[in-house]
Motif scaffolding. Sequence first.
Motif, PDB file in Angstrom:
ATOM      1  N   GLU A 187      43.646  30.226  37.169  1.00 14.48           N
ATOM      2  CA  GLU A 187      42.726  29.692  36.158  1.00 14.48           C
ATOM      3  C   GLU A 187      41.330  30.285  36.322  1.00 14.48           C
ATOM      4  OE1 GLU A 187      42.590  25.475  36.209  1.00 14.48           O
ATOM      5  OE2 GLU A 187      44.695  25.219  35.649  1.00 14.48           O
ATOM      6  N   LYS A 188      40.914  30.427  37.562  1.00 10.12           N
ATOM      7  CA  LYS A 188      39.582  30.974  37.846  1.00 10.12           C
ATOM      8  C   LYS A 188      39.518  32.470  37.574  1.00 10.12           C
ATOM      9  CE  LYS A 188      36.422  31.732  41.731  1.00 10.12           C
ATOM     10  NZ  LYS A 188      36.224  31.559  43.194  1.00 10.12           N
ATOM     11  N   ASN A 242      42.208  42.917  40.746  1.00  6.15           N
ATOM     12  CA  ASN A 242      42.097  42.373  42.098  1.00  6.15           C
ATOM     13  C   ASN A 242      43.135  41.289  42.361  1.00  6.15           C
ATOM     14  OD1 ASN A 242      39.906  44.069  42.559  1.00  6.15           O
ATOM     15  ND2 ASN A 242      38.420  42.537  41.861  1.00  6.15           N
ATOM     16  N   LEU A 243      43.407  40.463  41.357  1.00  6.13           N
ATOM     17  CA  LEU A 243      44.401  39.414  41.521  1.00  6.13           C
ATOM     18  C   LEU A 243      45.795  40.011  41.707  1.00  6.13           C
ATOM     19  CD1 LEU A 243      44.934  36.364  41.597  1.00  6.13           C
ATOM     20  CD2 LEU A 243      45.174  36.412  39.104  1.00  6.13           C
ATOM     21  N   SER A 244      46.115  41.026  40.931  1.00  6.19           N
ATOM     22  CA  SER A 244      47.420  41.687  41.084  1.00  6.19           C
ATOM     23  C   SER A 244      47.558  42.339  42.453  1.00  6.19           C
ATOM     24  CB  SER A 244      47.605  42.752  39.995  1.00  6.19           C
ATOM     25  OG  SER A 244      47.679  42.162  38.715  1.00  6.19           O
ATOM     26  N   ALA A 245      46.468  42.941  42.937  1.00 10.69           N
ATOM     27  CA  ALA A 245      46.495  43.608  44.237  1.00 10.69           C
ATOM     28  C   ALA A 245      46.675  42.616  45.383  1.00 10.69           C
ATOM     29  CB  ALA A 245      45.207  44.408  44.441  1.00 10.69           C
ATOM     30  N   ALA A 263      40.048  32.276  48.872  1.00 10.86           N
ATOM     31  CA  ALA A 263      40.216  32.153  47.421  1.00 10.86           C
ATOM     32  C   ALA A 263      38.976  32.622  46.671  1.00 10.86           C
ATOM     33  CB  ALA A 263      40.530  30.701  47.057  1.00 10.86           C
ATOM     34  N   SER A 264      37.813  32.414  47.261  1.00 10.04           N
ATOM     35  CA  SER A 264      36.570  32.790  46.575  1.00 10.04           C
ATOM     36  C   SER A 264      36.410  34.296  46.421  1.00 10.04           C
ATOM     37  CB  SER A 264      35.366  32.225  47.347  1.00 10.04           C
ATOM     38  OG  SER A 264      35.158  32.928  48.568  1.00 10.04           O
ATOM     39  N   GLN A 265      37.195  35.096  47.193  1.00  7.94           N
ATOM     40  CA  GLN A 265      37.032  36.543  47.148  1.00  7.94           C
ATOM     41  C   GLN A 265      38.302  37.285  46.740  1.00  7.94           C
ATOM     42  OE1 GLN A 265      34.299  37.984  47.220  1.00  7.94           O
ATOM     43  NE2 GLN A 265      32.849  37.029  48.604  1.00  7.94           N
TER      44      GLN A 265
END
Length: 295
Positions: A241-242, A259-262, A196-198
């Motif tokens: 949220e982050k 990056n989140l979408s990928a 999750a951190s990356q």
Amino acid sequence: MRRLISSFCLLTFMFTATTAFADCDESSKQELKSAKSAGWKFDDDGKRQNLALAAADCLGTTDAELRDELAFEGLSAWMRTEKLTLPTLTALRIKMLNAVQAPAAEESSFLRPFAILTLAELVRVDRKKAYLSTQERVDIVNAASHYLSNLHDYRGFDEKEGWRHGIAHSADLMLQLAMNPAIEKAQHETMLAAIASQVAPASHFYQYGEGVRLMTAVYYLAKTPSFNKRDWDLWFNKLVEKSIQPGPYNQARLAQRHNLSAFLLPLYFSVRESSDPALKENLLPALRDALHKVN
């Protein structure tokens, strides 16, 4: 009895002599080239074990061909065909852990990302035929999670230098750990937090398939009994949220969304295409909600 003692002493010497990294020289490259041209096959098993340990010393070289196409490829081929002995696997594991836990000043080297990738192969061997102890698995989980969580070198591929790809290599190790039935819930939680951190760093746009590699590890973690629907609802809510910050667009916010979408899109597709009803029930609602928030 003398022969047994001599064999034991020889193995002990080999193990002690190979737990630290030595210099990688031209002779190693030529031997590995010859081995590759022969399909990584040896009539002399002792020579294979020695060359495997020599190959490990080449994982940090700046020579991309030697590092990636010879040293790592050879180690992977021998591990996947069960050609390395337990003493050799043990020496490799200790070498790789020492490299991964090296000071942060060495982050930009090639050695750490390739040590992580080699650990993935070592864990795969254990998944196929268990040879690690419970504590040894925990040590690998902790070292890999710490490395991934604290990684700031996002370089992937360079035409002159070749691959680093620390994020993707770490994800590959997390995948092998997730698929290993001997890994327990506490370790799954540690791994998931590190991933999750990356998922959506604000300082870099992923461009070498990192999102797919990270999501594959999460996909297989979701197939374990360690997490239920509520766990995943909370995890995805926290992740979004982050990663989706309010305010005007800037490079950091755009990088996070990209990056989140990928990560989310291939995970959503994989879960939708899965034939596992429990997986769909646990993940799809949270995934749909997360994707709506990104878009």
